[in-house]
Design a protein around this motif. Structure first.
Motif, PDB file in Angstrom:
ATOM      1  N   VAL A 213       0.854  -1.195   0.000  1.00 36.38           N
ATOM      2  CA  VAL A 213       0.000   0.000   0.000  1.00 36.38           C
ATOM      3  C   VAL A 213       0.889   1.244   0.000  1.00 36.38           C
ATOM      4  O   VAL A 213       1.811   1.351   0.812  1.00 36.38           O
ATOM      5  CB  VAL A 213      -0.937   0.024   1.222  1.00 36.38           C
ATOM      6  CG1 VAL A 213      -1.809   1.285   1.219  1.00 36.38           C
ATOM      7  CG2 VAL A 213      -1.815  -1.218   1.249  1.00 36.38           C
TER       8      VAL A 213
ATOM      9  N   VAL B 113      -3.922   6.658  -3.688  1.00 36.89           N
ATOM     10  CA  VAL B 113      -3.599   5.507  -2.841  1.00 36.89           C
ATOM     11  C   VAL B 113      -3.566   4.290  -3.753  1.00 36.89           C
ATOM     12  O   VAL B 113      -4.506   4.062  -4.527  1.00 36.89           O
ATOM     13  CB  VAL B 113      -4.655   5.309  -1.727  1.00 36.89           C
ATOM     14  CG1 VAL B 113      -4.285   4.115  -0.859  1.00 36.89           C
ATOM     15  CG2 VAL B 113      -4.800   6.564  -0.878  1.00 36.89           C
TER      16      VAL B 113
ATOM     17  N   VAL C 250      -9.579  -5.854   1.235  1.00 35.18           N
ATOM     18  CA  VAL C 250      -9.414  -5.100   2.486  1.00 35.18           C
ATOM     19  C   VAL C 250     -10.484  -5.500   3.487  1.00 35.18           C
ATOM     20  O   VAL C 250     -11.679  -5.457   3.190  1.00 35.18           O
ATOM     21  CB  VAL C 250      -9.494  -3.580   2.224  1.00 35.18           C
ATOM     22  CG1 VAL C 250      -9.253  -2.810   3.519  1.00 35.18           C
ATOM     23  CG2 VAL C 250      -8.496  -3.161   1.146  1.00 35.18           C
TER      24      VAL C 250
ATOM     25  N   ILE D 267      -8.109   3.512   2.127  1.00 32.42           N
ATOM     26  CA  ILE D 267      -7.643   2.246   1.537  1.00 32.42           C
ATOM     27  C   ILE D 267      -8.816   1.447   0.980  1.00 32.42           C
ATOM     28  O   ILE D 267      -8.788   1.029  -0.187  1.00 32.42           O
ATOM     29  CB  ILE D 267      -6.840   1.421   2.572  1.00 32.42           C
ATOM     30  CG1 ILE D 267      -5.659   2.239   3.086  1.00 32.42           C
ATOM     31  CG2 ILE D 267      -6.365   0.102   1.954  1.00 32.42           C
ATOM     32  CD1 ILE D 267      -4.935   1.583   4.263  1.00 32.42           C
TER      33      ILE D 267
ATOM     34  N   ILE E  32      -2.684  -0.005  -4.315  1.00 27.64           N
ATOM     35  CA  ILE E  32      -2.468  -1.357  -3.783  1.00 27.64           C
ATOM     36  C   ILE E  32      -1.766  -2.155  -4.865  1.00 27.64           C
ATOM     37  O   ILE E  32      -2.288  -2.300  -5.984  1.00 27.64           O
ATOM     38  CB  ILE E  32      -3.802  -2.030  -3.400  1.00 27.64           C
ATOM     39  CG1 ILE E  32      -4.486  -1.257  -2.260  1.00 27.64           C
ATOM     40  CG2 ILE E  32      -3.584  -3.485  -3.001  1.00 27.64           C
ATOM     41  CD1 ILE E  32      -5.851  -1.808  -1.881  1.00 27.64           C
TER      42      ILE E  32
END
Length: 591
Positions: free
Chosen positions: A340, A402, A421, A391, A404
């Motif tokens: 992340v 952001v 998540v 997230i 991943i």
């Protein structure tokens, strides 16, 4: 506005327009039967009673009876259709509104309070249901009776038409005045209902706090003020409604008397009208009053329902702030590693107008590698929860991004993102059902073995074994039959059971004792070795073993490092540490 709202509402019935057509036909028959009776009564008087023709009396009386029976049967059939349509309408609206709420983002929900949404799903939809039922059952007859009365009276007693025209003008003015005053008043009333519900919900959910601080009198006064405002807002339309009906009746009675007076003068002077015509004309004046009385009865329901429709459509027309991309990235939740990265991230929450208002996060840069455990510390309002909420994309960044595994979260569908998540919040929300239902909430196909692994890691298994039904034991609404720590552990088990690649724990062990918290953290590390873990906490003991601790203040990251590094180099961290664990603990070599 009213017409457009009801036009939109009509689209719900489009697939059932045959039934609406049948309702219109039934209303035509009812109106025809109602209009036929006065004309038949005129014939009965002029060609039966006054002439002494007994056969005409029987024949015409029989026709009047048949007209009344047919009109009555059609009225009952139409009422059945109206009840069905009203029930169907409320069902569809409630279903669509509830489904829409499920698609809304956190930002949308923030602006629609829970009590407000509850009113829209209940009171507002009930208002629409009543209006639909009354409209189909009665309102459709009003124009038919009105037009039919004017046409028949024009041919039967043209010399008395001026009385009808005068009545129509006076009654129309009364209805227009009513409409102008009442429609905005109903909108204001619905807002005050929201206020009462909000005050009621707030007090009832916090009743223990109210009693603990002996604030009953304050809450009573606050609730009384809300109900007083509702009473004031409700009285205005009710007063106007109370005046409208007597006004219509008074105007109609004056017209009734005028017909007998002027019509009677014509009969006496022999200038054209017969006794039957005058009697029939008087009855038609009463029938003329019927559609206006119907409008007076139904109009309050329509205006109130229009205010409710505006509020319902406001929800239905809301655009979710978080939407799936048109061309989503192909990301397999099973193969995600969990890296992340926050790149120059800033966040501003939106006001009621949907515009950004005040930055809560400012230029955040952070890299979290797969499998790392990251702890977040900082004062309340420092932005910890706001940061981790980016997230799973509960909110979207205002600036920056952001990612991943290198993929922007805005390029991932929400369904895939929520599989990657897992999040456990400080305030655990549990739904009524069983313990098994609670833990397997995220995956109903989960095996008992997976459920047990998650429950043992969350330290749930211990207290569940003391329940006779064990995992089939009941969970009350919001988990009220469990302690705060037990509810948090059930929520943690629910999050762990889905086996997320990224786990977020937002102060989710705050109600647990230190020993229980330590057991849970150790178990999570063992169970989710490869998962990336984010731990937001107020207690330094919750993050002391993290691979990296992020210290936040006023929406910024002011320091990062391990416990030992921060204890050595950061004055704020030292202050937090010593205030919670004390100098003696530090001297004892806790680092």
């Amino acid at each position: 506005m009213t017409i457009s709202n009801y036009k939109r509402l009509f689209t719900i019935f489009y697939g059932y327009r045959r039934w609406l057509l049948l309702s219109i036909i039934l209303n035509i028959i009812v109106a025809g039967g109602t209009l036929a009776i006065p004309a038949l009564s005129a014939a009965l008087i002029d060609y039966g009673i006054l002439t002494g023709d007994f056969e005409n009396v029987l024949d015409i009386g029989f026709l009047m009876l048949i007209a009344a029976i047919i009109a009555g049967i059609c009225q009952i059939a139409n009422a059945s259709i109206a009840v069905w349509f009203a029930g169907y309408c409320s069902h569809i609206l409630r279903k669509q509104t509830f489904e829409k709420i499920q698609t809304l983002s956190f930002g949308n929900i923030d602006r629609f309070r829970a009590s407000d949404l509850l009113v829209r799903l209940t009171t507002d939809i009930m208002n629409v249901k009543t209006a639909v039922m009354q409209s189909i059952m009665q309102l459709m007859q009003a124009p038919l009776l009105l037009i039919g009365t004017i046409i028949i009276l024009h041919f039967m007693a043209p010399s008395l038409m001026w009385i009808m025209i005068t009545l129509l003008i006076l009654l129309t003015i009364s209805l227009l005045i009513y409409f102008v005053i009442v429609e905005p008043a109903f909108s204001q009333k619905q807002k005050k209902i929201d206020g009462v519900n909000n005050a009621l919900r707030e007090t009832l959910t916090g009743i223990r706090v109210v009693k603990a601080f002996v604030r009953q009198n304050y809450e009573i006064e606050k609730f009384q003020n809300a109900t007083k405002e509702l009473r004031t807002a409700a009285l205005r339309p009710q007063h106007v409604m109370a005046y409208l009906m007597p006004a219509i009746i008074a105007i109609s009675i004056m017209g009734f008397g005028a017909v007998y007076y002027f019509g009677g003068m014509e009969v006496i002077t022999g200038t054209g009208l017969q006794i039957g015509n005058v009697t029939s004309a008087a009855q038609y004046i009463l029938i003329l009053m019927m559609p206006l009385l119907i409008i007076a009865i139904v109009l309050p329901f329509i205006t109130q329902a229009n205010a409710s429709l505006v509020r319902i459509f406001e929800v239905l027309d809301s655009t979710p702030e978080i939407r799936d991309p048109e061309n989503p990235a192909l990301l397999n939740p099973e193969t995600v590693k969990g890296r992340v990265v926050f790149e120059h991230v800033s966040l501003s929450y939106r006001n009621n107008a949907g515009e950004p208002e005040g930055e809560v996060l400012k230029d955040i840069n952070l890299v979290v590698n797969p499998g790392e455990t990251i702890g977040f510390l900082g004062a309340t309002g420092s932005g910890k929860s706001s940061l981790i909420s980016l997230i799973p994309r509960f909110y979207d960044v205002t600036e920056g991004k952001v990612t991943i595994d290198g993929v922007d979260v805005r390029d991932i569908t929400q369904s895939v993102l929520r599989k990657i998540v897992g999040i456990c919040l400080q305030e655990p929300v549990l739904f009524s059902g069983t313990i098994r239902d609670t833990i397997t909430f995220g995956n109903r196909e989960m095996t008992d073995d997976d459920m047990l692994v998650a429950s043992m890691a969350a330290d749930v298994d211990g207290f569940v074994k003391n329940i006779p039904e064990e995992y089939d034991g009941k969970v009350a609404r919001r988990g009220s039959n469990f302690s705060g720590g037990q509810r948090q552990r059930l929520a943690i088990a629910r999050s762990l059971a889905t086996k997320p690649k990224i786990l977020i724990m937002d102060d989710s062990t705050s109600a647990c004792d230190v020993a229980t918290e330590a057991r849970i953290q150790d178990a999570i590390v063992d169970m989710m070795k490869t998962a990336t873990k984010f731990i937001v906490a107020q207690r330094i003991s919750s993050v002391i073993t993290a691979d990296k601790i992020v210290l936040m203040e006023h929406g910024r990251i002011i320091a990062t490092g391990t416990h030992a590094e921060l204890l050595e180099s950061n004055a704020l961290y030292q202050e937090i540490y010593e205030s919670q664990l004390g100098r003696g603990f530090r001297a004892g070599g806790a680092s």
